[in-house]
Scaffold this active site. Structure first.
Site, PDB file in Angstrom:
ATOM      1  N   CYS A  40       1.308  -3.696  -1.100  1.00 45.16           N
ATOM      2  CA  CYS A  40       2.377  -2.770  -1.143  1.00 45.16           C
ATOM      3  C   CYS A  40       2.426  -2.552  -2.438  1.00 45.16           C
ATOM      4  CB  CYS A  40       3.598  -3.093  -0.250  1.00 45.16           C
ATOM      5  SG  CYS A  40       4.937  -2.076  -0.461  1.00 45.16           S
ATOM      6  N   ASP A  42       5.468  -2.111  -3.883  1.00 45.34           N
ATOM      7  CA  ASP A  42       6.649  -2.733  -4.173  1.00 45.34           C
ATOM      8  C   ASP A  42       6.493  -3.614  -5.533  1.00 45.34           C
ATOM      9  OD1 ASP A  42       9.035  -4.720  -4.125  1.00 45.34           O
ATOM     10  OD2 ASP A  42       9.280  -3.630  -2.372  1.00 45.34           O
ATOM     11  N   ARG A  44       7.970  -5.828  -6.693  1.00 51.33           N
ATOM     12  CA  ARG A  44       8.461  -7.234  -6.720  1.00 51.33           C
ATOM     13  C   ARG A  44       7.196  -8.222  -6.311  1.00 51.33           C
ATOM     14  NH1 ARG A  44      13.295  -6.694  -2.202  1.00 51.33           N
ATOM     15  NH2 ARG A  44      11.490  -5.100  -1.715  1.00 51.33           N
ATOM     16  N   HIS A 102       4.951  -7.718   3.234  1.00 52.61           N
ATOM     17  CA  HIS A 102       5.804  -8.493   2.548  1.00 52.61           C
ATOM     18  C   HIS A 102       7.333  -8.379   3.132  1.00 52.61           C
ATOM     19  CE1 HIS A 102       7.743  -5.317   0.263  1.00 52.61           C
ATOM     20  NE2 HIS A 102       6.652  -4.898   0.111  1.00 52.61           N
ATOM     21  N   CYS A 105      10.470  -4.613   3.184  1.00 60.37           N
ATOM     22  CA  CYS A 105       9.312  -3.613   2.675  1.00 60.37           C
ATOM     23  C   CYS A 105      10.287  -2.437   3.011  1.00 60.37           C
ATOM     24  CB  CYS A 105       8.508  -3.381   3.551  1.00 60.37           C
ATOM     25  SG  CYS A 105       7.135  -2.212   3.152  1.00 60.37           S
TER      26      CYS A 105
END
Length: 211
Positions: A40, A42, A44, A102, A105
């Protein structure tokens, strides 16, 4: 905050690069990654941090909700993720494909937004149509936390299934030359769960885990 990026470059060159100059020079002639990582976008999630891998080990594609569109050579659209997959498998001949989902999401949360909330994000809305069936499989779950847990893991399994729609992937998997791996990463604990294909469930990776 742009300054932080520039200062980061300076620190990398004067500290990290200089301390590992010989290693980086060894990468100049090409790459031979062992794993194609699908994750992803993302911010993080940091693939090399989670896997403790060095530059040159992971070939990476990241997008909203770590989606791999099913194989379709004739739909007339550009194929970003699919073309990267093809390059990884057919040219780089990676040993593994790792799909990593994760917790928390945002892309998967958006599946359950009211339609008007995505009106300003038409491209995102179109992209998420690829996993409408994942949404439908959990839509009956009223508990939002439980639904989130389920959809994030089911989405990883969905993408593993999509990988096998690509003839060049299935051929190498069937011949034992390519291994598919599915992970589910928990941001706040650092725990990573590995998908057990035989049991059809995710299991926490520990020191005792058999690879």
């Amino acid at each position: 905050m742009a300054e932080k990026l520039f200062h980061g470059v300076i620190h990398f060159k004067t500290e990290d690069f200089e301390k590992n100059k010989e290693f980086f020079q060894g990468l100049k002639e090409g790459q031979k990654p062992h794993t194609f990582y699908v994750g992803c976008s993302d911010s993080r999630i940091v693939p090399n941090l989670i896997t403790k891998t060095l530059p040159g080990e992971l070939f990476v594609v990241r997008n909203i909700a770590n989606i791999i569109p099913p194989y379709d050579l004739n739909d007339g659209t550009y194929k970003c993720t699919a073309s990267i997959l093809e390059y990884a498998v057919k040219y780089l001949e990676v040993d593994n494909i790792l799909v990593c989902g994760h917790s928390n999401c945002g892309g998967l949360k958006a599946l359950f937004y009211p339609p008007e909330k995505l009106e300003k994000l038409p491209l995102v809305k179109k992209w998420l149509e690829l996993i409408d069936d994942v949404k439908e499989s959990v839509i009956h779950i009223e508990d939002e936390k439980l639904r989130e847990w389920e959809v994030e893991q089911l989405n990883v399994v969905k993408q593993l299934d999509n990988l096998l729609t690509y003839p060049f992937v299935k051929e190498r998997v069937d011949s034992g030359k390519l291994k598919l791996i599915g992970w589910y990463y928990i941001i706040e604990t650092g725990d990573v769960y590995n998908y057990n294909f035989e049991k059809e469930e995710f299991e926490l990776i520990t020191k005792e885990t058999e690879f």
